[in-house]
Design an enzyme around this catalytic site. Structure first.
Site, PDB file in Angstrom:
ATOM      1  N   ASP A  38       0.806  -1.223   0.000  1.00 28.49           N
ATOM      2  CA  ASP A  38       0.000   0.000   0.000  1.00 28.49           C
ATOM      3  C   ASP A  38       0.838   1.271   0.000  1.00 28.49           C
ATOM      4  O   ASP A  38       0.627   2.172   0.828  1.00 28.49           O
ATOM      5  CB  ASP A  38      -0.937   0.030   1.218  1.00 28.49           C
ATOM      6  N   GLU A 232     -11.379  -0.313  -3.428  1.00 30.62           N
ATOM      7  CA  GLU A 232     -10.659   0.318  -2.324  1.00 30.62           C
ATOM      8  C   GLU A 232      -9.523   1.188  -2.868  1.00 30.62           C
ATOM      9  O   GLU A 232      -9.365   1.345  -4.074  1.00 30.62           O
ATOM     10  CB  GLU A 232     -10.091  -0.754  -1.395  1.00 30.62           C
TER      11      GLU A 232
END
Length: 347
Positions: A38, A232
């Site tokens: 991420d 997401e």
């Protein structure tokens, strides 16, 4: 002395030009081969700061969120951890750090929660330095629907100086053809730590490729089962007067995981043109698995947009950090990748 000034200027120009020429532009993925899920990237005063998820683990300095720095997006240096864990519970997971800078202060937005009940909130920490250390401000961000699963915060500064906050939350209804699962919402920031409480839906799953898990048991919903879909990791870019909200979809551990986008004429939407597959970036069988949860930044010379993302190593033991150019085509934005052979950012 004045007659020497042009000579000094020429020498300084030569030094700067030579330094820029010495910067590498060619790379082969991964650009960082340790665990760096991420990657949230902030560019500040010529240096890129990348923040990575650490889950329930700690860096050697006892902090969470790995911090890397670079001046060229290719060579990265470790800077330790960004934040001392604000909660004593060692079961807490810390995900998706992303930093922003406003009026002399750096803000780190991150998700924290537990896997046993899938309850997560977004918190904010501050620092006077981009690499930290950051200090949690003690208050979770609140949103209008009081979502129990509240992750992947992305701050976005519009041209008029107003900050907005994109994030992911869960939806259970299937109105209008939407799928039950995680989608993306946008709200206005009253300041860097408070939302206006006026969330507006940006994008929800509608297509098969975003399936996270069939018959997924949801503990926070009393064990009910859903064919759960996931969208997401928002990242917003304004390009040619339009707002592109990029997102990752599907299960992060599968070949289906990848990056798509929706587009709007204003920052709060309405957003449209959702893809029936991951059009920007997607896995390559037997080569690249799970590319996504990316940032988008410009190269040092400002000429090229670059996606910074994670992808699994061959043994699926870690998510490594990769980069690839982003090209704006007449069909929409497309990533030149995921690449596995040498790429030159200068081309």
């Amino acid at each position: 002395m004045p007659q020497r000034l042009p000579v000094l200027v020429c020498l300084l120009s030569l030094v700067v030009t030579t330094a820029m020429a010495d910067e590498p532009t060619s790379f082969t993925n991964p650009v960082y081969s340790e665990n760096m899920p991420d990657p949230g990237v902030l560019l500040h005063e010529g240096t890129y700061y990348a923040f990575g998820t650490t889950g329930d683990e700690r860096m050697p300095d006892g902090r969470i969120f790995r911090v890397l720095t670079s001046t060229n997006l290719i060579d990265w240096k470790e800077q330790g951890g960004a934040l001392a864990p604000p909660i004593a519970d060692t079961k807490k997971q810390y995900w998706a750090p992303e930093a922003a800078y406003d009026n002399g202060t750096f803000y780190l937005y991150y998700s924290v929660g537990t896997l046993d009940d899938l309850r997560f909130e977004i918190r904010v920490a501050t620092s006077e330095s981009p690499a930290g250390p950051y200090r949690d401000n003690g208050v979770a961000l609140k949103e209008g629907a009081n979502a129990p699963f509240f992750i992947d915060g992305h701050p976005f500064l519009d041209d008029d100086g107003q900050w907005y906050f994109f994030y992911a939350k869960d939806f259970l209804d299937t109105d209008g053809g939407a799928r039950a699962g995680t989608g993306i919402v946008v709200d206005r920031l009253l300041d860097m730590t408070r939302l206006a409480g006026e969330p507006k839906t940006v994008v929800r799953p509608r297509y098969d490729w975003t399936l996270f898990e069939a018959d997924r048991v949801m503990p926070m919903l009393g064990g009910k089962k859903f064919d759960w879909h996931t969208i997401e990791a928002p990242w917003v870019v304004e390009h040619d007067g339009k707002y592109y909200c990029f997102y990752s979809g599907s299960n992060f551990g599968t070949i289906n995981y990848g990056v798509d986008y929706v587009v709007a004429d204003s920052v709060t939407g309405d957003y449209h043109d959702q893809g029936q597959y991951a059009r920007v970036l997607r896995g390559v069988p037997n080569l690249v698995r799970g590319p996504g949860h990316h940032s988008i930044v410009r190269t040092p010379d400002g000429s090229t947009d670059v996606a910074v993302y994670h992808a699994w190593d061959a043994k699926m033991t870690r998510r490594e950090m990769c980069i690839d150019p982003l090209v704006w085509t007449r069909f929409g934005p497309r990533c030149v990748g995921p690449s596995v052979s040498p790429v030159d950012l200068a081309r």
